[in-house]
Design an enzyme around this catalytic site. Sequence first.
Site, PDB file in Angstrom:
ATOM      1  CG  ASP A   1      -0.243  -0.105   2.547  1.00  8.87           C
ATOM      2  OD1 ASP A   1       0.998  -0.190   2.573  1.00  8.87           O
ATOM      3  OD2 ASP A   1      -0.935  -0.089   3.579  1.00  8.87           O
TER       4      ASP A   1
ATOM      5  CG  HIS B   1      -5.754  -0.262   8.253  1.00  5.88           C
ATOM      6  ND1 HIS B   1      -5.596   1.076   7.987  1.00  5.88           N
ATOM      7  CD2 HIS B   1      -4.581  -0.658   8.801  1.00  5.88           C
ATOM      8  CE1 HIS B   1      -4.391   1.461   8.328  1.00  5.88           C
ATOM      9  NE2 HIS B   1      -3.744   0.425   8.832  1.00  5.88           N
TER      10      HIS B   1
HETATM   11  C1  GLP Z   1      -0.480   1.453   8.139  1.00  2.00           C
HETATM   12  C2  GLP Z   1       0.023   0.891   6.820  1.00  2.00           C
HETATM   13  C3  GLP Z   1      -0.019  -0.611   6.774  1.00  2.00           C
HETATM   14  C4  GLP Z   1       0.396  -1.138   8.100  1.00  2.00           C
HETATM   15  C5  GLP Z   1      -0.652  -0.818   9.124  1.00  2.00           C
HETATM   16  C6  GLP Z   1      -0.209  -1.049  10.550  1.00  2.00           C
HETATM   17  O1  GLP Z   1      -1.342   2.508   7.955  1.00  2.00           O
HETATM   18  N1  GLP Z   1      -0.688   1.428   5.693  1.00  2.00           N
HETATM   19  O2  GLP Z   1       0.825  -1.057   5.747  1.00  2.00           O
HETATM   20  O3  GLP Z   1       0.582  -2.529   8.048  1.00  2.00           O
HETATM   21  O4  GLP Z   1      -1.127   0.513   8.985  1.00  2.00           O
HETATM   22  O5  GLP Z   1       0.770  -0.116  10.894  1.00  2.00           O
HETATM   23  P1  GLP Z   1       1.761  -0.291  12.122  1.00  2.00           P
HETATM   24  O6  GLP Z   1       2.534  -1.523  11.876  1.00  2.00           O
HETATM   25  O7  GLP Z   1       2.628   0.952  12.098  1.00  2.00           O
HETATM   26  O8  GLP Z   1       0.925  -0.381  13.335  1.00  2.00           O
END
Ligand code: GLP
Length: 241
Positions: free
Chosen positions: A67, A139
């Site tokens: 993404d 998400h």
């Molecule tokens: C973000 C990214 C994702 C990521 C997720 C979790 O917004 N777009 O690719 O896996 O949210 O993020 P984090 O690992 O910093 O908690």
Amino acid sequence: MNIKKFLTTELMAEAAGKHIIEIVKKKPDSLLCFAGGDTPLMTLNYLAEAAKQGEVDFGKCSFVSLDEWVGLGKETNGSCKQTLFDHFFDRIPNIDDSQICFFDGLAIDMDAECKRVDHFVAKHEGIDFMLLGIGMNGHIGFNEPGVRVDTYCHVIDLDPVTKKVSVKYFDEEMNVTRGISLGIQHITEAAEVMLMANGEKKADIVELTINTEPTADIPSTLVKNSKHAVLYIDDAAASKL
Ligand code: GLP
């Protein structure tokens, strides 16, 4: 969904790294997909060190991005592209840009960008392995709560929680509003999906992910529809189970 729990984040990252190395040894020309964000960083570091030591060779692998924030490119600290290149691609011997298909968040034509990345995945006959973080709202990539489950690459309006959490990645205010992402179809069709979470702040969403039937309201639950899904969590992320 298989669940693997580890005492510490370090042990979790090491086990994930070893598992990914095994996948690459079994299928050296794997198509791999690693999430941006904070969660996979320790695993990516493990893999970069292993590659430097010659324990694994990514030379025949291909990589697709998960993404990107629409409007941001590699120049922006905190973009997915900058994160993946700094922590992984630029540290791996033996790979070049032709092996990597990354979303360009600065592309003018986002539909064409979606088609380009869809085509790359299709050309490789699907993704062999995905390492996904879980957002605070469940998400995965930018498959936000309420996402259509029948999509491949798409552009999506960011959920309020995602916008709020986004500030942790950037040095200055970015006001991101949209994301471009692989779709739920890519995830359910991948040969193997590793969902990963660490830290106490993820304990609630981990509990919900495990104890809720697959629903688009909590996209991380949809990973259960994948062919082969495994959840890696550390003790802190497992504290509400
Ligand atoms: C973000 C990214 C994702 C990521 C997720 C979790 O917004 N777009 O690719 O896996 O949210 O993020 P984090 O690992 O910093 O908690």
